[in-house]
Design an enzyme around this catalytic site. Structure first.
Site, short mmCIF file in Angstrom:
data_model
loop_
_atom_site.label_atom_id
_atom_site.label_comp_id
_atom_site.label_asym_id
_atom_site.label_seq_id
_atom_site.Cartn_x
_atom_site.Cartn_y
_atom_site.Cartn_z
N ASN A 40 0.97 -1.29 -0.06
CA ASN A 40 0.04 -0.02 -0.06
C ASN A 40 0.97 1.27 -0.09
O ASN A 40 0.49 2.25 -0.66
CB ASN A 40 -0.73 -0.04 1.26
N HIS A 83 -3.37 2.83 -1.91
CA HIS A 83 -4.48 2.08 -1.40
C HIS A 83 -5.25 1.45 -2.65
O HIS A 83 -5.90 0.46 -2.31
CB HIS A 83 -5.35 2.78 -0.44
N ASP A 141 -6.48 -2.11 -3.01
CA ASP A 141 -7.67 -2.73 -3.05
C ASP A 141 -7.89 -3.68 -4.21
O ASP A 141 -8.68 -4.84 -4.08
CB ASP A 141 -8.74 -1.60 -3.08
N ARG A 180 -16.99 -26.88 -3.93
CA ARG A 180 -18.15 -27.56 -3.21
C ARG A 180 -19.17 -26.34 -2.77
O ARG A 180 -18.78 -25.35 -2.36
CB ARG A 180 -18.14 -28.39 -1.93
N GLU A 194 -6.32 -7.46 5.19
CA GLU A 194 -5.81 -8.21 4.23
C GLU A 194 -5.79 -9.59 4.61
O GLU A 194 -4.97 -10.43 3.96
CB GLU A 194 -4.20 -7.84 3.86
N ARG A 243 -4.54 -29.31 -0.05
CA ARG A 243 -4.47 -29.33 -1.52
C ARG A 243 -5.21 -27.94 -1.83
O ARG A 243 -4.47 -27.24 -2.99
CB ARG A 243 -5.39 -30.31 -2.15
#
Length: 598
Positions: free
Chosen positions: A477, A482, A486, A502, A513, A529
């Site tokens: 940042n 900023h 974003d 799923r 963050e 995974r």
């Protein structure tokens, strides 16, 4: 005494229309008043619930960080003999938890290490009182790597053992909230939770704290929509104010003394009236109307409590005028329309009586036959029969007009109700999405986490949680601005969302963050995974980061925790384990994945 036929005929018509108008007006007024009051009560309750939910998030930040640090000290992950490690830990927590103002520890020998957030600039500072440095309370800047920087202020002698938060924790023997107090360096009241810590052998290590500035509650209240001119306040059970939605402060300074204002002493007359009522009631909760300067104001009062003894009152005050303006305008219109109809009815009666002015004997014969149940008879004047027909038709037309008017009103009410339901559904959807990344927000995360925890507990299946943190995001940042930061958060959120295969998998923005991924019915290997896919997906974005410490591009650190839900545990334990794993990944050099011990 003789009366004219016209007077006898006009008077019943006039009384009939006036009585109908009065009944319809009264029913409409009462129905409108009840609907208005019900809507006002519902809105006050919704605002009160929303404020209480914010207080829960606000105060839980202090509780969570104190408990987390206590556990780290007990387990040996934090060494109280290494002030540098303590400083880095506290600074990182301050930066990642925006509600916190102080995170600190007072050691058993009186030494003190803490981190604080400046309320006006949001910068982080380190404060220490160490034997090696003369036991004075000194303030330091903080470097980008969370290390202590140059000293910017040298304070007086300071012994943590003499502080209220230290003695209160030792007396309680558990986590407890210490009293509200005025910050010396900031123009705000503060409150915090302190927790005594001992090592595995029972030897006292010290007391850890998490502290929050109450001015933040006032900012939140002022940002809320509380009707058109409503107000809200938060106070202690004894009536001392914590915060209000008004700009007037809740305390004043008299020399070195801090004088806190009570609800009944506040400048706003509505809050002051609420304080007078609360002072005379032993169980101040629920809703009631107050008279404030001749105006009806609805007061909604509820308690907010947590598991560590915090007890606060949340009050919402909604003036009736905020909701009654449109109602009174419609009521006035209905009154004028009703009077107009009554005037037309009286005129119609005058005209009708003129047409019925016939010889008295003919009128008597017609009256007798009507009394006998006959509406037609041997009436020589055919015009008289037509007048009766016109009267009947006029009544039928008027009834049809009224039916149509009421039918149209019901249709409009139905349409408005449907529109309100759709708006509420949309608000509910927006309330569970993060405004920047458009994935689930913290509120949605907490809800899904509890639901999936209970489901996995019932089905006796494992559950995993990923905690992600964008590496060196503050430096990004500072370097790119900023707006660019974003954009990075939006793209990383898209990577997380794409990894959800799923319907039960949920990616959420946890705060700042930090992101979180809920993986129900997923063991440690499956969670690994998904974590590797997200980490690689972020690296594949190839976002340049010149000030990164782990790689020349934007990367993430990920902590994984997997549990088999148990009735003796809670979902908070899973969050804590994933959070600790995340910190381990950050300490190990970032751009990596760390798994919490099984």
């Amino acid at each position: 005494m003789r009366f004219s036929l016209r007077n006898f005929l006009v008077l019943p018509f006039l009384l009939l229309f006036l009585a109908s108008a009065a009944v319809i007006g009264w029913v409409s007024y009462r129905s409108g008043q009840e609907s208005l009051e019900q809507f006002q009560r519902q809105m006050a309750a919704e605002v009160g619930v929303r404020i209480a939910a914010h207080l829960d998030r606000f105060f839980s930040a202090a509780t969570h960080v104190a408990q987390s640090n206590a556990e780290a000290l007990r387990s040996g992950r934090l060494n109280p003999a290494r002030p540098d490690d303590l400083q880095r830990q506290f600074v990182g927590q301050i930066r990642h938890l925006p509600y916190l103002t102080f995170v600190s520890i007072g050691l058993a020998d009186g030494q003190y290490v803490g981190a604080t957030r400046l309320l006006d600039t949001n910068e982080v500072r380190v404060m220490t009182s160490l034997k090696a440095e003369g036991m004075t309370i000194d303030t330091y800047r903080v470097e980008d790597d969370n290390a202590r920087g140059i000293r910017i202020n040298r304070g007086p002698d300071f012994d943590a053992r003499t502080r209220v938060w230290f003695t209160r924790a030792q007396e309680a023997g558990r986590a407890s909230w210490y009293p509200v107090y005025k910050y010396k360096p900031y123009d705000s009241l503060g409150i915090g939770v302190s927790l005594p810590v001992s090592d595995a052998q029972g030897r006292a290590i010290g007391v850890v704290t998490g502290d929050v500035a109450l001015v933040q509650i006032g900012r939140y209240l002022r940002a809320q929509s509380i009707g058109r001119s409503g107000v809200a306040f938060v106070a202690e059970p004894d009536g001392k104010l914590i915060a209000t939605s008004q700009p007037e402060p809740v305390f004043r300074l008299e020399g070195e003394n801090v004088v806190r204002l009570g609800i009944a002493d506040y400048g706003d007359p509505r809050i002051r009236a609420a304080g007078e009522w609360l002072r005379t009631n032993d169980q101040p909760s629920g809703q009631r109307f107050l008279d404030v300067g001749g105006e009806r104001v609805l007061l909604d009062v509820r308690h907010y409590r947590d598991n560590n003894g915090l007890n606060l009152l949340v009050g919402v005050l909604l003036p009736e005028r905020d909701f009654a303006t449109t109602f009174h305008a419609n009521l006035k219109l209905v009154a004028w329309l009703t009077l107009g109809i009554a005037a037309l009815g009286a005129l119609f009666g005058v005209i009708l009586s003129g047409w019925l002015a016939r010889p008295l004997n003919e009128i008597n014969r017609r009256a007798e036959r009507i009394a006998g149940g006959e509406w037609v008879g041997d009436v020589e004047s055919r015009s008289a029969i037509r007048e009766y027909a016109q009267l009947q038709q006029s009544f039928n037309a008027m009834a049809a007009s009224l039916r149509e008017a009421f039918s149209g009103l019901e249709s409009r009410v139905s349409e408005r109700t449907r529109a309100l339901e759709l708006a509420n559904d949309e608000l509910e959807r927006i309330a569970t999405l993060d405004g920047l990344t458009h994935i689930a927000n913290r509120r949605r995360f907490d809800l899904v986490l509890q639901q999936e925890w209970r489901r996995c507990l019932r089905e006796r299946i494992p559950m995993s949680l990923l905690m992600l943190d964008v590496d060196d995001f503050k430096a990004y940042n500072d370097e790119y601005g900023h707006q660019a930061g974003d954009d990075v958060l939006i793209r990383i959120a898209a990577v997380c969302n794409a990894a959800m295969k799923r319907s039960t998998d949920t990616a959420a923005r946890y705060g700042g963050e930090e992101f979180a991924v809920i993986l129900a019915h997923t063991d440690a290997e499956g969670a690994m995974r998904v974590a590797e896919a997200i980490a690689q997906g972020v690296r594949d974005l190839g976002i340049t980061h010149r000030r990164a410490t782990a790689a020349p591009i934007v990367t993430v650190s990920i902590g994984i925790a997997t549990m088999m839900p148990d009735v003796r545990e809670s979902a908070g334990g899973l969050v804590g384990a994933a959070d600790h794993a995340l910190y381990a990944a950050k300490r190990a050099g970032r751009n990596r994945i760390s798994r919490a011990p099984a």
